[in-house]
Design a protein around this motif. Structure first.
Motif, PDB file in Angstrom:
ATOM      1  N   ALA A 153      74.381  97.960 -33.511  1.00 23.01           N
ATOM      2  CA  ALA A 153      75.352  96.868 -33.599  1.00 23.01           C
ATOM      3  C   ALA A 153      74.816  95.602 -32.924  1.00 23.01           C
ATOM      4  O   ALA A 153      74.071  95.665 -31.942  1.00 23.01           O
ATOM      5  CB  ALA A 153      76.658  97.282 -32.952  1.00 23.01           C
ATOM      6  N   ARG A 154      75.219  94.471 -33.481  1.00 26.64           N
ATOM      7  CA  ARG A 154      74.837  93.169 -32.915  1.00 26.64           C
ATOM      8  C   ARG A 154      76.054  92.263 -32.902  1.00 26.64           C
ATOM      9  O   ARG A 154      76.759  92.127 -33.904  1.00 26.64           O
ATOM     10  CB  ARG A 154      73.713  92.538 -33.742  1.00 26.64           C
ATOM     11  N   LEU A 155      76.311  91.632 -31.760  1.00 27.11           N
ATOM     12  CA  LEU A 155      77.450  90.725 -31.608  1.00 27.11           C
ATOM     13  C   LEU A 155      77.037  89.313 -32.010  1.00 27.11           C
ATOM     14  O   LEU A 155      75.940  88.857 -31.697  1.00 27.11           O
ATOM     15  CB  LEU A 155      77.939  90.738 -30.162  1.00 27.11           C
ATOM     16  N   ASP A 156      77.939  88.612 -32.690  1.00 26.42           N
ATOM     17  CA  ASP A 156      77.631  87.277 -33.210  1.00 26.42           C
ATOM     18  C   ASP A 156      78.846  86.367 -32.989  1.00 26.42           C
ATOM     19  O   ASP A 156      79.652  86.142 -33.887  1.00 26.42           O
ATOM     20  CB  ASP A 156      77.300  87.396 -34.696  1.00 26.42           C
ATOM     21  N   PRO A 157      78.996  85.811 -31.774  1.00 25.33           N
ATOM     22  CA  PRO A 157      80.187  85.020 -31.469  1.00 25.33           C
ATOM     23  C   PRO A 157      80.106  83.538 -31.822  1.00 25.33           C
ATOM     24  O   PRO A 157      81.141  82.885 -31.927  1.00 25.33           O
ATOM     25  CB  PRO A 157      80.318  85.183 -29.952  1.00 25.33           C
ATOM     26  N   ALA A 158      78.901  82.995 -32.018  1.00 26.04           N
ATOM     27  CA  ALA A 158      78.819  81.527 -32.092  1.00 26.04           C
ATOM     28  C   ALA A 158      77.817  80.999 -33.104  1.00 26.04           C
ATOM     29  O   ALA A 158      77.325  79.884 -32.950  1.00 26.04           O
ATOM     30  CB  ALA A 158      78.489  80.984 -30.700  1.00 26.04           C
ATOM     31  N   SER A 159      77.504  81.750 -34.142  1.00 26.05           N
ATOM     32  CA  SER A 159      76.546  81.265 -35.132  1.00 26.05           C
ATOM     33  C   SER A 159      77.243  80.393 -36.172  1.00 26.05           C
ATOM     34  O   SER A 159      78.482  80.319 -36.238  1.00 26.05           O
ATOM     35  CB  SER A 159      75.867  82.447 -35.820  1.00 26.05           C
ATOM     36  N   ALA A 160      76.452  79.765 -37.028  1.00 32.36           N
ATOM     37  CA  ALA A 160      77.011  78.984 -38.132  1.00 32.36           C
ATOM     38  C   ALA A 160      77.809  79.882 -39.071  1.00 32.36           C
ATOM     39  O   ALA A 160      78.843  79.472 -39.612  1.00 32.36           O
ATOM     40  CB  ALA A 160      75.883  78.286 -38.889  1.00 32.36           C
ATOM     41  N   LEU A 161      77.344  81.113 -39.270  1.00 32.89           N
ATOM     42  CA  LEU A 161      78.073  82.055 -40.121  1.00 32.89           C
ATOM     43  C   LEU A 161      79.434  82.376 -39.529  1.00 32.89           C
ATOM     44  O   LEU A 161      80.442  82.419 -40.248  1.00 32.89           O
ATOM     45  CB  LEU A 161      77.261  83.338 -40.303  1.00 32.89           C
ATOM     46  N   THR A 162      79.484  82.587 -38.224  1.00 31.77           N
ATOM     47  CA  THR A 162      80.760  82.878 -37.563  1.00 31.77           C
ATOM     48  C   THR A 162      81.726  81.722 -37.745  1.00 31.77           C
ATOM     49  O   THR A 162      82.920  81.930 -38.018  1.00 31.77           O
ATOM     50  CB  THR A 162      80.538  83.158 -36.067  1.00 31.77           C
ATOM     51  N   ASP A 163      81.241  80.503 -37.598  1.00 34.29           N
ATOM     52  CA  ASP A 163      82.087  79.320 -37.809  1.00 34.29           C
ATOM     53  C   ASP A 163      82.597  79.266 -39.246  1.00 34.29           C
ATOM     54  O   ASP A 163      83.764  78.948 -39.495  1.00 34.29           O
ATOM     55  CB  ASP A 163      81.306  78.041 -37.503  1.00 34.29           C
ATOM     56  N   THR A 164      81.724  79.579 -40.201  1.00 38.35           N
ATOM     57  CA  THR A 164      82.115  79.550 -41.610  1.00 38.35           C
ATOM     58  C   THR A 164      83.184  80.585 -41.906  1.00 38.35           C
ATOM     59  O   THR A 164      84.170  80.307 -42.599  1.00 38.35           O
ATOM     60  CB  THR A 164      80.891  79.792 -42.510  1.00 38.35           C
ATOM     61  N   VAL A 165      82.984  81.787 -41.393  1.00 37.42           N
ATOM     62  CA  VAL A 165      83.975  82.852 -41.604  1.00 37.42           C
ATOM     63  C   VAL A 165      85.310  82.467 -40.978  1.00 37.42           C
ATOM     64  O   VAL A 165      86.370  82.650 -41.587  1.00 37.42           O
ATOM     65  CB  VAL A 165      83.466  84.181 -41.016  1.00 37.42           C
TER      66      VAL A 165
END
Length: 215
Positions: free
Chosen positions: A116-128
């Motif tokens: 598992a990998r956490l992704d709190p602040a990427s461009a993808l996270t913003d898009t979602v």
């Protein structure tokens, strides 16, 4: 003597075997297709698999999560979660997780392990986050940490809607996180009257290996 008027019983209907029944490659394709269906069809049993992590005390911890996206090429599953959740602390300590789903209709069980990998602040996270509906975002606006003890079920009532310029919306975004799981092993079980099928797919060093297993 056989009665000349005795009714002849028709033969039982033929039970077809699916194309993947004796084909490892087709089985894996079908497994990924079932998972992709889970991201689009809320009625699919693969829409809400069970995700297990290793608890901070070393015990197994399980929860049902909504499968949001499947990236077949990279063998990744994607989920949404609250960054304050205990499971994120567990994953930070030990990123090994398992994902389990079973469909009565398809007669298929998928038992997967991965990292598992956490992704709190990427461009993808913003898009979602931007694409989410207010009723979905509002869950992340609650001030109480998920799983925290509260005085009563209605101790906190979230706002009915969030606007991007409201403080509650800004706070909610800070709590939102994507969870990516890279699948390293997938075990398939298929139930069929002619004989069950069980297969194992795994990717040591990123290269696929597969084998049939005894059901």
């Amino acid at each position: 003597m056989t009665d000349a008027f005795e009714t002849v019983q028709p033969p039982p209907p033929l039970i077809e075997e699916p194309a993947f029944y004796n084909d490892l490659a087709a089985t894996l394709v079908h497994a990924w297709a079932l998972l992709e269906t889970g991201t689009k069809d809320r009625r699919s049993a693969f829409h809400a698999p069970v995700v297990a992590s290793i608890g901070l005390d070393g015990s197994p911890q399980q929860r049902t999560m909504i499968l949001r996206k499947v990236d077949v090429g990279n063998r990744q599953l994607r989920f949404n979660t609250d960054i304050r959740s205990t499971k994120l602390q567990e994953i930070k300590a030990s990123p090994a997780v398992s994902v389990l789903a079973y469909s009565v209709a398809d007669k298929v069980q998928l038992r997967m392990t991965g990292v598992a990998r956490l992704d709190p602040a990427s461009a993808l996270t913003d898009t979602v986050w931007t694409a989410m509906r207010d009723q979905s975002r509002v869950a992340y606006a609650q001030p109480a940490v998920p799983g925290a003890t509260i005085k009563a079920p209605a101790a906190y009532v979230p706002p009915l809607e969030l606007r991007t310029n409201e403080p509650a919306a800004m706070t909610a975004r800070e709590h939102f996180c994507l969870l990516h799981v890279e699948i390293t092993s997938l075990e398939w079980v298929y139930l069929h009257l002619h004989g069950n099928r069980r297969a194992h797919f795994f990717w040591p060093n990123g290269i696929l290996e597969s084998r049939w297993l005894a059901p």
